[in-house]
Design an enzyme around this catalytic site. Structure first.
Site, PDB file in Angstrom:
ATOM      1  N   GLU A 177       2.426  -1.763  -5.347  1.00 19.94           N
ATOM      2  CA  GLU A 177       2.933  -2.300  -4.074  1.00 19.94           C
ATOM      3  C   GLU A 177       4.423  -2.629  -4.189  1.00 19.94           C
ATOM      4  OE1 GLU A 177       0.310  -5.284  -2.336  1.00 19.94           O
ATOM      5  OE2 GLU A 177      -1.298  -3.806  -2.193  1.00 19.94           O
ATOM      6  N   GLU A 308      -6.619   0.532  -4.329  1.00 17.49           N
ATOM      7  CA  GLU A 308      -7.121  -0.758  -3.829  1.00 17.49           C
ATOM      8  C   GLU A 308      -7.755  -0.513  -2.474  1.00 17.49           C
ATOM      9  OE1 GLU A 308      -4.576  -4.223  -4.101  1.00 17.49           O
ATOM     10  OE2 GLU A 308      -3.703  -3.478  -5.973  1.00 17.49           O
TER      11      GLU A 308
HETATM   12  O1  AHR Z   1      -6.322  -7.190  -4.784  1.00 11.51           O
HETATM   13  C1  AHR Z   1      -5.551  -8.299  -4.474  1.00 11.51           C
HETATM   14  C2  AHR Z   1      -4.087  -7.964  -4.240  1.00 11.51           C
HETATM   15  O2  AHR Z   1      -3.986  -7.172  -3.096  1.00 11.51           O
HETATM   16  C3  AHR Z   1      -3.394  -7.150  -5.294  1.00 11.51           C
HETATM   17  O3  AHR Z   1      -2.915  -7.919  -6.331  1.00 11.51           O
HETATM   18  C4  AHR Z   1      -2.275  -6.531  -4.543  1.00 11.51           C
HETATM   19  O4  AHR Z   1      -1.876  -5.296  -5.091  1.00 11.51           O
HETATM   20  C5  AHR Z   1      -2.797  -6.401  -3.131  1.00 11.51           C
HETATM   21  O5  AHR Z   1      -1.915  -6.877  -2.201  1.00 11.51           O
END
Ligand code: AHR
Length: 509
Positions: A177, A308
């Site tokens: 991110e 994710e």
């Molecule tokens: O999964 C939780 C968080 O969500 C992670 O650390 C981040 O990459 C995303 O914003």
């Protein structure tokens, strides 16, 4: 009440792209009780462990054949300095986990512990390197420490810390991110950095890295476009075109807004449908990113890694807001089953996906009780288990020539039935989700190009969408044999109760 039967066709002898086993991947961050208390309890714990790693968690995950595990973050990855997590535990530096609850991180779970966990699980490590606050040298040395054989400063350090042989590490993330917690960069700025970091993450011996560039949030196609442009100039042989082999994307399913995401267990039917509509947008999102990539890479050599995904609810009342601990209901199970159908459909481009996160955080497979240590398998766990036969199987197209019933949700049409299928080693696996909260649904599948022999049908459903498992009710939502499946000639008739997930697997004749 039941809708008209859906007619579907599957040509079992026409194989589509292979479904990478890695779309059944996992994610473990130093966040809340995912690592500490979840995977790792320390060697002095009363909970049976090996080197501090909980053996009941390992056993439960092994039963899913988990193909890979992403670590150490998430946002944590971009402030993690790996050298703090090696050597004698008592000498390891303590840091503050500023992203997640501002708690102290003692670094007792570091590189050696993570690699030991992967070995116990029989899974492939996916390491997310620090671009946000780390240096090119730091990342380069981590690769050397992990994967180089022979003699070099990092190899000597590894051996000094008790590991002679290099490990095998394939999946390597170049930050996380980077548009946000991983450095607040612009796409252009990150794209140049990614080239540099990728260059110095070397392949040692026969260890070939599969470098994954930190990709977009949600529907930010422009980010993907910039990364694809930086991958090389089509036709120019002087520029290495495979500095990175894949680009990631993150997308979470929430019913409300980021300020008020909604309760994990108490939600209305309307919120349920909004959740499913949001989950279903993963199809649109993958299509969009893939279309952009097609412009630069029509033969689909660069993969999408959705590292994710999953539901994100308001934390359970009374728990640390920074720990992201949430319950997991039948609704979460259907979000998972729908995602898998979408990943199977995009098997030509999606090479990996990692649910967030494996234990005690967000849409977890496993919840552990902080006091008693009890372990609970969530409804989502069971979807992974029922679907594991799709791993590395050939996808099979599912057509519904007369259409699928839909419901209008927030001004859009939500298909109420989702089906995917695959074949592997002479076996067919069909997964079916009925997203209708109240009505049952029959599906009649015409199996063409091959017959089905002995088969097994399983169902995951519960009295309510809010049903979930707890230490006192471990199997409130658990798979059971499903009687509602009949095979008549080439017709497979499947009855799907309201809000249910069914799998049918059997030998192809
Ligand atoms: O999964 C939780 C968080 O969500 C992670 O650390 C981040 O990459 C995303 O914003």
């Amino acid at each position: 009440m039941s809708n008209d039967a859906v007619s579907a066709v599957i040509n079992v002898d026409i194989e589509g792209p292979q479904i990478s086993k890695h779309v059944y991947g996992h994610f473990a961050e130093h966040l809340g009780r995912c690592i500490y208390g979840g995977f790792y309890v320390g060697e002095d714990s009363d909970i049976p462990n090996e080197g501090g790693i909980r053996l009941d968690v390992v056993e439960a995950l092994k039963a899913l054949d988990i193909p890979n595990l992403r670590w150490p973050g998430g946002c944590f990855a971009d402030e993690y300095h790996w050298m703090d997590g090696i050597g004698p535990k008592e000498d390891r530096a303590v840091m503050i986990n500023t992203h997640w609850g501002g708690v102290e991180e003692n670094n007792h779970f570091g590189t050696h512990e993570f690699m030991a966990l992967c070995e116990l699980l029989g899974t492939e490590p996916y390491i997310s390197g620090n671009v946000g606050s780390g240096t090119v040298r730091e990342m380069s040395e981590w690769v050397e420490y992990l994967t180089r054989d022979g003699d070099s400063p990092m190899v000597r350090l590894r051996k000094q810390n008790g590991r002679e042989e290099p490990w095998k590490v394939k999946f390597w993330g170049l930050g996380n991110e980077t548009w946000g917690c991983g450095g607040n960069m612009t796409a252009e700025q990150y794209a140049l950095d990614a080239r540099k970091y990728a260059t110095y993450c070397r392949d040692y011996g026969d260890n070939k890295l599969y470098r994954i560039a930190a990709g977009a949030a949600d529907f930010n196609y422009e980010w993907t476009k910039v990364l694809m442009e930086q991958l090389g100039h089509i036709g120019c042989q002087r520029v290495e075109r495979k500095l990175y082999s894949a680009i990631s994307v993150h997308y979470y399913t929430i019913a409300g807004t980021w300020d008020k995401k909604g309760d994990a267990k108490e939600f209305s039917t309307d919120e349920y449908y909004t959740t499913m509509l949001k989950a279903n947008r993963t199809d649109e999102l993958l299509t969009g990113h893939s279309n952009v990539m097609d412009l630069y890479d029509p033969t689909k050599e660069i993969g999408i890694v959705m590292d994710e995904w999953g539901t994100w609810w308001d934390v359970e009342p009374g728990t640390n807001p920074g720990f992201l601990y949430q319950q997991n209901t039948m609704r979460d199970a259907l979000v998972a089953s729908l995602h898998f159908d979408i990943f199977h459909k995009h098997a030509d481009r999606v090479v990996m996906a990692n649910i967030a996160q494996t234990v005690n955080v967000l849409q977890a497979m496993i919840l552990t009780d902080p006091d008693s240590g009890a372990l609970v398998l969530t409804p989502t766990y069971h979807v992974f288990q029922m679907n594991k036969g799709h791993q590395d199987a050939a996808s099979l197209r599912v057509d519904a020539p007369k259409g699928i019933p839909t419901r209008e949700v927030d001004g859009k049409e939500l298909p109420l039935v989702s089906v995917s299928a695959s074949r592997k080693d002479g076996r067919l696996l069909v997964s079916l989700s009925n997203l209708d909260a109240e009505a049952a649904q029959d599906v009649e599948i015409d199996l063409r190009g091959g017959g089905l022999g002995a088969y097994e049908a399983l169902i995951l459903t519960a009295d309510t969408l809010q049903s979930h498992n707890t230490p006192d009710a471990l199997e409130a939502v658990a798979p059971r044999a499903h009687e509602g499946v009949k095979l008549e000639g080439s017709k497979l008739r499947v009855h799907l109760p309201a809000h249910s997930f069914v799998t049918v697997s059997g030998d192809l004749a």
